[in-house]
Design a protein around this motif. Structure first.
Motif, PDB file in Angstrom:
ATOM      1  N   ARG A 298     -38.044   4.479 115.231  1.00 27.31           N
ATOM      2  CA  ARG A 298     -39.389   4.972 114.898  1.00 27.31           C
ATOM      3  C   ARG A 298     -39.856   6.017 115.906  1.00 27.31           C
ATOM      4  O   ARG A 298     -40.506   7.006 115.543  1.00 27.31           O
ATOM      5  N   ARG A 299     -39.553   5.762 117.194  1.00 22.63           N
ATOM      6  CA  ARG A 299     -39.904   6.748 118.219  1.00 22.63           C
ATOM      7  C   ARG A 299     -39.270   8.091 117.914  1.00 22.63           C
ATOM      8  O   ARG A 299     -39.929   9.141 117.952  1.00 22.63           O
ATOM      9  N   ASN A 300     -37.984   8.075 117.621  1.00 24.66           N
ATOM     10  CA  ASN A 300     -37.283   9.318 117.342  1.00 24.66           C
ATOM     11  C   ASN A 300     -37.902  10.048 116.158  1.00 24.66           C
ATOM     12  O   ASN A 300     -38.051  11.278 116.164  1.00 24.66           O
ATOM     13  N   TYR A 301     -38.287   9.288 115.141  1.00 19.58           N
ATOM     14  CA  TYR A 301     -38.886   9.895 113.954  1.00 19.58           C
ATOM     15  C   TYR A 301     -40.237  10.527 114.273  1.00 19.58           C
ATOM     16  O   TYR A 301     -40.490  11.689 113.922  1.00 19.58           O
ATOM     17  N   ILE A 302     -41.118   9.763 114.947  1.00 19.00           N
ATOM     18  CA  ILE A 302     -42.487  10.253 115.113  1.00 19.00           C
ATOM     19  C   ILE A 302     -42.558  11.407 116.102  1.00 19.00           C
ATOM     20  O   ILE A 302     -43.319  12.355 115.913  1.00 19.00           O
ATOM     21  N   VAL A 303     -41.735  11.379 117.159  1.00 11.76           N
ATOM     22  CA  VAL A 303     -41.736  12.485 118.122  1.00 11.76           C
ATOM     23  C   VAL A 303     -41.236  13.763 117.455  1.00 11.76           C
ATOM     24  O   VAL A 303     -41.829  14.841 117.602  1.00 11.76           O
ATOM     25  N   LYS A 304     -40.138  13.662 116.701  1.00  8.37           N
ATOM     26  CA  LYS A 304     -39.605  14.817 115.989  1.00  8.37           C
ATOM     27  C   LYS A 304     -40.631  15.352 114.996  1.00  8.37           C
ATOM     28  O   LYS A 304     -40.854  16.570 114.903  1.00  8.37           O
ATOM     29  N   SER A 305     -41.275  14.452 114.279  1.00  8.81           N
ATOM     30  CA  SER A 305     -42.252  14.854 113.263  1.00  8.81           C
ATOM     31  C   SER A 305     -43.467  15.522 113.880  1.00  8.81           C
ATOM     32  O   SER A 305     -43.961  16.536 113.369  1.00  8.81           O
ATOM     33  N   PHE A 306     -43.971  14.980 114.974  1.00  2.00           N
ATOM     34  CA  PHE A 306     -45.130  15.580 115.635  1.00  2.00           C
ATOM     35  C   PHE A 306     -44.813  17.003 116.102  1.00  2.00           C
ATOM     36  O   PHE A 306     -45.614  17.918 115.923  1.00  2.00           O
ATOM     37  N   ASN A 307     -43.670  17.185 116.711  1.00  2.00           N
ATOM     38  CA  ASN A 307     -43.305  18.517 117.175  1.00  2.00           C
ATOM     39  C   ASN A 307     -43.130  19.491 116.018  1.00  2.00           C
ATOM     40  O   ASN A 307     -43.483  20.665 116.130  1.00  2.00           O
ATOM     41  N   GLU A 308     -42.641  18.997 114.894  1.00  2.00           N
ATOM     42  CA  GLU A 308     -42.451  19.867 113.718  1.00  2.00           C
ATOM     43  C   GLU A 308     -43.774  20.335 113.134  1.00  2.00           C
ATOM     44  O   GLU A 308     -43.861  21.441 112.598  1.00  2.00           O
ATOM     45  N   GLY A 310     -46.419  20.844 114.886  1.00  2.00           N
ATOM     46  CA  GLY A 310     -47.127  21.649 115.889  1.00  2.00           C
ATOM     47  C   GLY A 310     -47.766  20.892 117.023  1.00  2.00           C
ATOM     48  O   GLY A 310     -48.406  21.503 117.892  1.00  2.00           O
ATOM     49  N   LEU A 311     -47.606  19.576 117.049  1.00  2.00           N
ATOM     50  CA  LEU A 311     -48.170  18.781 118.139  1.00  2.00           C
ATOM     51  C   LEU A 311     -47.111  18.598 119.224  1.00  2.00           C
ATOM     52  O   LEU A 311     -46.132  17.882 119.026  1.00  2.00           O
ATOM     53  N   ASP A 312     -47.323  19.247 120.359  1.00  2.00           N
ATOM     54  CA  ASP A 312     -46.379  19.137 121.470  1.00  2.00           C
ATOM     55  C   ASP A 312     -46.330  17.691 121.956  1.00  2.00           C
ATOM     56  O   ASP A 312     -47.346  17.127 122.367  1.00  2.00           O
ATOM     57  N   CYS A 313     -45.149  17.084 121.888  1.00  2.00           N
ATOM     58  CA  CYS A 313     -45.024  15.660 122.216  1.00  2.00           C
ATOM     59  C   CYS A 313     -43.717  15.418 122.962  1.00  2.00           C
ATOM     60  O   CYS A 313     -42.638  15.662 122.424  1.00  2.00           O
ATOM     61  N   HIS A 314     -43.809  14.945 124.212  1.00  2.00           N
ATOM     62  CA  HIS A 314     -42.595  14.618 124.958  1.00  2.00           C
ATOM     63  C   HIS A 314     -41.998  13.329 124.389  1.00  2.00           C
ATOM     64  O   HIS A 314     -42.682  12.554 123.716  1.00  2.00           O
ATOM     65  N   THR A 315     -40.733  13.107 124.655  1.00  2.00           N
ATOM     66  CA  THR A 315     -40.063  11.904 124.173  1.00  2.00           C
ATOM     67  C   THR A 315     -40.296  10.753 125.153  1.00  2.00           C
ATOM     68  O   THR A 315     -39.805  10.802 126.284  1.00  2.00           O
ATOM     69  N   GLY A 381     -50.448  15.929 109.491  1.00  2.00           N
ATOM     70  CA  GLY A 381     -50.016  17.302 109.254  1.00  2.00           C
ATOM     71  C   GLY A 381     -51.035  18.076 108.435  1.00  2.00           C
ATOM     72  O   GLY A 381     -51.335  19.247 108.723  1.00  2.00           O
ATOM     73  N   ARG A 382     -51.580  17.430 107.415  1.00  2.00           N
ATOM     74  CA  ARG A 382     -52.614  18.055 106.580  1.00  2.00           C
ATOM     75  C   ARG A 382     -53.864  18.354 107.412  1.00  2.00           C
ATOM     76  O   ARG A 382     -54.487  19.404 107.278  1.00  2.00           O
ATOM     77  N   PHE A 383     -54.203  17.422 108.279  1.00  2.00           N
ATOM     78  CA  PHE A 383     -55.371  17.570 109.143  1.00  2.00           C
ATOM     79  C   PHE A 383     -55.173  18.728 110.120  1.00  2.00           C
ATOM     80  O   PHE A 383     -56.088  19.524 110.350  1.00  2.00           O
ATOM     81  N   ILE A 384     -53.971  18.849 110.671  1.00  2.00           N
ATOM     82  CA  ILE A 384     -53.660  19.912 111.631  1.00  2.00           C
ATOM     83  C   ILE A 384     -53.789  21.281 110.962  1.00  2.00           C
ATOM     84  O   ILE A 384     -54.333  22.233 111.532  1.00  2.00           O
ATOM     85  N   GLU A 385     -53.278  21.398 109.753  1.00  2.00           N
ATOM     86  CA  GLU A 385     -53.368  22.667 109.032  1.00  2.00           C
ATOM     87  C   GLU A 385     -54.815  23.092 108.843  1.00  2.00           C
ATOM     88  O   GLU A 385     -55.145  24.284 108.847  1.00  2.00           O
ATOM     89  N   LYS A 386     -55.683  22.118 108.703  1.00  2.00           N
ATOM     90  CA  LYS A 386     -57.101  22.411 108.482  1.00  2.00           C
ATOM     91  C   LYS A 386     -57.800  22.845 109.756  1.00  2.00           C
ATOM     92  O   LYS A 386     -58.684  23.734 109.717  1.00  2.00           O
ATOM     93  N   TYR A 387     -57.403  22.284 110.884  1.00  2.00           N
ATOM     94  CA  TYR A 387     -58.176  22.499 112.116  1.00  2.00           C
ATOM     95  C   TYR A 387     -57.468  23.322 113.175  1.00  2.00           C
ATOM     96  O   TYR A 387     -58.101  23.672 114.181  1.00  2.00           O
ATOM     97  N   LYS A 388     -56.207  23.667 112.996  1.00  2.00           N
ATOM     98  CA  LYS A 388     -55.538  24.387 114.080  1.00  2.00           C
ATOM     99  C   LYS A 388     -56.158  25.772 114.248  1.00  2.00           C
ATOM    100  O   LYS A 388     -56.556  26.434 113.294  1.00  2.00           O
TER     101      LYS A 388
END
Length: 390
Positions: A298-308, A310-315, A381-388
């Motif tokens: 789950r960690r691998n999934y959510i970190v990869k997804s956040f970075n994709e 646009g949310l900078d996220c360290h592992t 992701g939808r929220f980010i597109e609205k507010y970035k």
């Protein structure tokens, strides 16, 4: 009329937990996906629950020794030796507590005198600073940075120490960042600790949830055992949050001082929970590994997804939290968390509740199902597109 003069000045100055406000808001909404709760989504293993039931059936309903069942303390000593290569005497160096939180409380009250400083590495678990204050000490924060993956740098520690500094509070893997201090990190920090004759209170409650490298306890570092109080327990690694059972390992003189407070304030931990913990240590290893493997995926999934998105996220190296930056939105952590909850029904914790260095980030627990994580990422992701901010 409430007479506020009856309330302790110290308690009056304590701020309520910033985490609870968002939990309360989310609890009154339908369809919310919560990434806020800091507890496993696994049920305590059946064999552990069965051991508790059996203890009741056998009539084990009396107090145990103040320090806990000797059999359990022996098992904890064996666990510490096998898992972390640190040796403790179960007779006078281990105390079974009511959760790791109580262990931290009595550790601080047993070692900190009024006016002494305790260094707290931020972002940090919300209870550290208040517990220092309740012990009469002064909580002095050291702010870590995203560019260092929120690791405490040796120079930062050196610069924070004053003649009044008594101890440093470390949490690895960290809540809320998931950052794990490796052996080399601990060695560098320990050199400064020894140089200034400090005590370390090492919160190792997430030690079972280390994903990329084997876990090293601060007490296992050369010459650190005698100046380290190890805090651990069964809540996170063994999925036993509601059982409220922790333990502390410390040199005999410190453990003796802590036991005095434990005797007067708590008597002993729940007898039923202690029998359950005994089973967890003896036979729960495969269950822990199953949980750890699931969290790693789950960690691998959510970190990869956040970075994709646009949310900078360290592992994160451990625990079950991701701590992404939300600065691309221009929103504060509080604004982001509140708007996300109201508009997309995803509950996260604003990073600023963990200290000033958490501002611009949110804590997301991935201790929930993969289906829920995938839907949460879609909504975020939808929220980010609205507010970035372009």
């Amino acid at each position: 009329m409430i007479k506020t003069s009856f309330i302790s000045k110290t308690v009056s100055e304590l701020k309520p937990s910033g985490i609870r406000r968002f939990f309360d808001l989310a609890a009154n909404m339908e369809g919310v996906i919560s990434l806020g709760v800091g507890e496993p989504d696994f049920v305590t293993s059946w064999s552990v629950r069965e051991a508790a039931i059996l203890s009741l059936e056998q009539g084990h309903t009396s107090y145990t020794a103040n320090a806990g069942l000797l059999e359990l303390r022996r098992e904890i000593a064996d666990y510490m030796h096998k898992s972390f290569e640190v040796t403790y005497n179960p007779a006078d160096e281990i105390i079974v507590t009511v959760g790791a939180s109580q262990a931290i409380d009595i550790a601080l009250r047993a070692t900190v005198s009024p006016g002494e400083e305790v260094l707290i590495v931020e972002p940090s678990f919300v209870s550290y600073a208040p517990l220092v204050m309740l012990a009469g000490g002064i909580a002095k924060t050291i702010q870590t940075a995203n560019e260092n993956e929120f690791k405490l740098m040796p120079q930062q520690l050196e610069e924070a120490i004053t003649p009044n500094t008594k101890a440093i509070m470390l949490c690895s893997p960290n809540n809320p960042t998931g950052t794990q201090l490796g052996k080399e990190d601990l060695i560098k920090l320990s050199q400064i600790v020894k140089k200034h004759d400090l005590l370390v209170i090492s919160d190792e409650i997430y030690s079972e949830l280390a994903y990329d490298e084997s876990y090293t306890s601060m007490a296992a570092i050369e010459e650190m055992r005698e100046r380290t109080i190890v805090i651990n327990g069964f809540s996170k690694g063994f999925a036993m949050t509601g059982w409220r059972l922790g333990f502390v390992c410390a040199p005999a003189d410190i453990a003796s001082a802590m036991l005095k407070i434990h005797q007067y304030t708590m008597m002993c931990a729940s007898t039923m929970a202690q029998y359950a913990a005994l089973e967890a240590l003896k036979n729960g290893g495969s269950d822990v590994e199953e949980m750890r493997s699931s969290y790693r995926r789950r960690r691998n999934y959510i970190v990869k997804s956040f970075n994709e998105i646009g949310l900078d996220c360290h592992t994160p190296g451990g625990a079950f939290y991701a701590f992404p930056s939300i600065r691309l939105t221009g929103l504060s952590s509080e604004e982001f968390a509140e708007k996300l909850l109201m508009e997309e029904k995803v509950a996260v914790v604003p990073g600023n509740v963990f200290g000033d260095s958490g501002e611009g980030h949110i804590r997301c627990s991935y201790a929930t199902s993969m289906d829920q994580l995938q839907e949460a990422v879609k909504r975020i992701g939808r929220f980010i597109e609205k507010y970035k901010v372009e």
